[in-house]
Design a protein around this motif. Sequence first.
Motif, PDB file in Angstrom:
ATOM      1  N   ILE A  32       0.845  -1.204   0.000  1.00  0.00           N
ATOM      2  CA  ILE A  32       0.000   0.000   0.000  1.00  0.00           C
ATOM      3  C   ILE A  32       0.876   1.248   0.000  1.00  0.00           C
ATOM      4  CG2 ILE A  32      -1.768   1.327   1.264  1.00  0.00           C
ATOM      5  CD1 ILE A  32      -2.903  -1.255   0.165  1.00  0.00           C
ATOM      6  N   SER A  34       0.864   4.796   0.680  1.00  0.00           N
ATOM      7  CA  SER A  34      -0.006   5.783   1.348  1.00  0.00           C
ATOM      8  C   SER A  34       0.113   7.163   0.702  1.00  0.00           C
ATOM      9  CB  SER A  34       0.286   5.847   2.848  1.00  0.00           C
ATOM     10  OG  SER A  34       1.536   6.450   3.068  1.00  0.00           O
ATOM     11  N   MET A  37      -2.570   7.976  -1.712  1.00  0.00           N
ATOM     12  CA  MET A  37      -3.861   8.398  -1.170  1.00  0.00           C
ATOM     13  C   MET A  37      -3.887   9.921  -0.984  1.00  0.00           C
ATOM     14  SD  MET A  37      -4.062   5.271   1.562  1.00  0.00           S
ATOM     15  CE  MET A  37      -5.787   5.236   1.934  1.00  0.00           C
ATOM     16  N   THR A  83      -4.447   2.932  -7.727  1.00  0.00           N
ATOM     17  CA  THR A  83      -5.264   3.833  -6.910  1.00  0.00           C
ATOM     18  C   THR A  83      -6.535   4.229  -7.661  1.00  0.00           C
ATOM     19  OG1 THR A  83      -3.114   4.731  -6.273  1.00  0.00           O
ATOM     20  CG2 THR A  83      -5.059   5.928  -5.503  1.00  0.00           C
ATOM     21  N   LEU A 116      -7.507   9.631   6.060  1.00  0.00           N
ATOM     22  CA  LEU A 116      -6.645   8.626   5.414  1.00  0.00           C
ATOM     23  C   LEU A 116      -6.061   7.632   6.412  1.00  0.00           C
ATOM     24  CD1 LEU A 116      -4.955  10.620   2.532  1.00  0.00           C
ATOM     25  CD2 LEU A 116      -7.034   9.251   2.524  1.00  0.00           C
ATOM     26  N   VAL A 117      -5.728   8.104   7.597  1.00  0.00           N
ATOM     27  CA  VAL A 117      -5.192   7.183   8.616  1.00  0.00           C
ATOM     28  C   VAL A 117      -6.253   6.128   8.949  1.00  0.00           C
ATOM     29  CG1 VAL A 117      -4.429   7.009  11.030  1.00  0.00           C
ATOM     30  CG2 VAL A 117      -3.484   8.784   9.552  1.00  0.00           C
ATOM     31  N   GLN A 120      -6.277   3.643   6.183  1.00  0.00           N
ATOM     32  CA  GLN A 120      -5.029   2.835   6.216  1.00  0.00           C
ATOM     33  C   GLN A 120      -5.106   1.785   7.329  1.00  0.00           C
ATOM     34  OE1 GLN A 120      -2.434   6.199   6.617  1.00  0.00           O
ATOM     35  NE2 GLN A 120      -2.686   6.764   4.480  1.00  0.00           N
ATOM     36  N   ARG A 121      -5.659   2.178   8.476  1.00  0.00           N
ATOM     37  CA  ARG A 121      -5.750   1.198   9.578  1.00  0.00           C
ATOM     38  C   ARG A 121      -6.719   0.077   9.223  1.00  0.00           C
ATOM     39  NH1 ARG A 121      -5.676   5.562  14.424  1.00  0.00           N
ATOM     40  NH2 ARG A 121      -3.406   5.765  14.516  1.00  0.00           N
ATOM     41  N   ILE A 123      -7.280  -1.056   6.225  1.00  0.00           N
ATOM     42  CA  ILE A 123      -6.582  -1.941   5.272  1.00  0.00           C
ATOM     43  C   ILE A 123      -5.632  -2.878   6.023  1.00  0.00           C
ATOM     44  CG2 ILE A 123      -4.958  -2.002   3.316  1.00  0.00           C
ATOM     45  CD1 ILE A 123      -6.048   0.720   2.426  1.00  0.00           C
ATOM     46  N   MET A 131       3.317  -1.130   4.039  1.00  0.00           N
ATOM     47  CA  MET A 131       2.818   0.207   3.707  1.00  0.00           C
ATOM     48  C   MET A 131       3.962   1.196   3.810  1.00  0.00           C
ATOM     49  SD  MET A 131      -0.450   2.297   5.293  1.00  0.00           S
ATOM     50  CE  MET A 131      -1.650   1.056   4.942  1.00  0.00           C
ATOM     51  N   ILE A 136       3.855   6.116   8.933  1.00  0.00           N
ATOM     52  CA  ILE A 136       3.268   4.776   9.064  1.00  0.00           C
ATOM     53  C   ILE A 136       3.708   4.121  10.382  1.00  0.00           C
ATOM     54  CG2 ILE A 136       2.856   2.549   7.905  1.00  0.00           C
ATOM     55  CD1 ILE A 136       1.877   5.134   6.396  1.00  0.00           C
ATOM     56  N   VAL A 140       0.260   5.680  12.052  1.00  0.00           N
ATOM     57  CA  VAL A 140      -0.743   4.746  11.504  1.00  0.00           C
ATOM     58  C   VAL A 140      -0.659   3.397  12.215  1.00  0.00           C
ATOM     59  CG1 VAL A 140      -1.683   3.680   9.414  1.00  0.00           C
ATOM     60  CG2 VAL A 140      -0.610   5.936   9.270  1.00  0.00           C
TER      61      VAL A 140
END
Length: 226
Positions: A32, A34, A37, A83, A116-117, A120-121, A123, A131, A136, A140
């Motif tokens: 991923i 980030s 994003m 993406t 976004l965090v 991400q969490r 995912i 990631m 991160i 994250v």
Amino acid sequence: MKEIIIAIDGYSSCGKSTLAKGIAAMLGYIYIDSGAMYRAITLYCIRYGIINNSIVNHELLLKHLNKIDIRFQLNALTGNNETWLNGENVEDEIRKPEVASNVSIVSKISEVRQKLVAIQRRIGENKRIVMDGRDIGTVVFPNAELKIFMTADPLIRAQRRMIEMNEKGIQTSLNEIVENIKQRDYIDENRDVSPLRKAENAILLDNSYLSRDEQLNWIMQKINQA
Ligand code: DC
């Protein structure tokens, strides 16, 4: 092997994504990006006039934020995780200069980061991910089983970037790239929200003089220890 989260943070143009992709491929994990994003939200802001002349209309952004859907989808042909923004593949669009020159402004906004965090969490709930980004290992996934912090000499980063740009037919001077890299480092390290920091328990990787294979060997040893 235990299923883990691998967090890779570091300066721009350090080869984070190349390394992260290589690790994910070796372990059969999901990679991923980030940064993609933050780039996708920036693209949305440009398209909807939320950002103009590098100024963000904060009120308008907050009105739009819950309308922005960002996902990753595996492209079976290339093997890349691409993406998608509100149902559209924006993988190429988010790499364009207009997005690149506005993304650091958008990524300073705390509401953008919170959104976004959270994604991400989500995912990372099932682990098995690599990631990369700037926060991160610190924000994250502070409990990630393996954290790497990457750095490299700015001149070497610039030389690598120049080769990439030349391959794309973009002509620019080495000095210009070095200055751009230093400026991006400064912005990443000095923003108020989630500045770029090495997590205390992150392992430092200076890849100035390491080949891709040397880096992968190094990291596989760390993964086995983790
Ligand atoms: O990794 P990249 O250059 O594609 O990232 C684009 C921008 O997003 C960069 O300006 C830093 C920002 N970013 C961030 O603030 N936090 C992350 N976790 C990833 C990227």
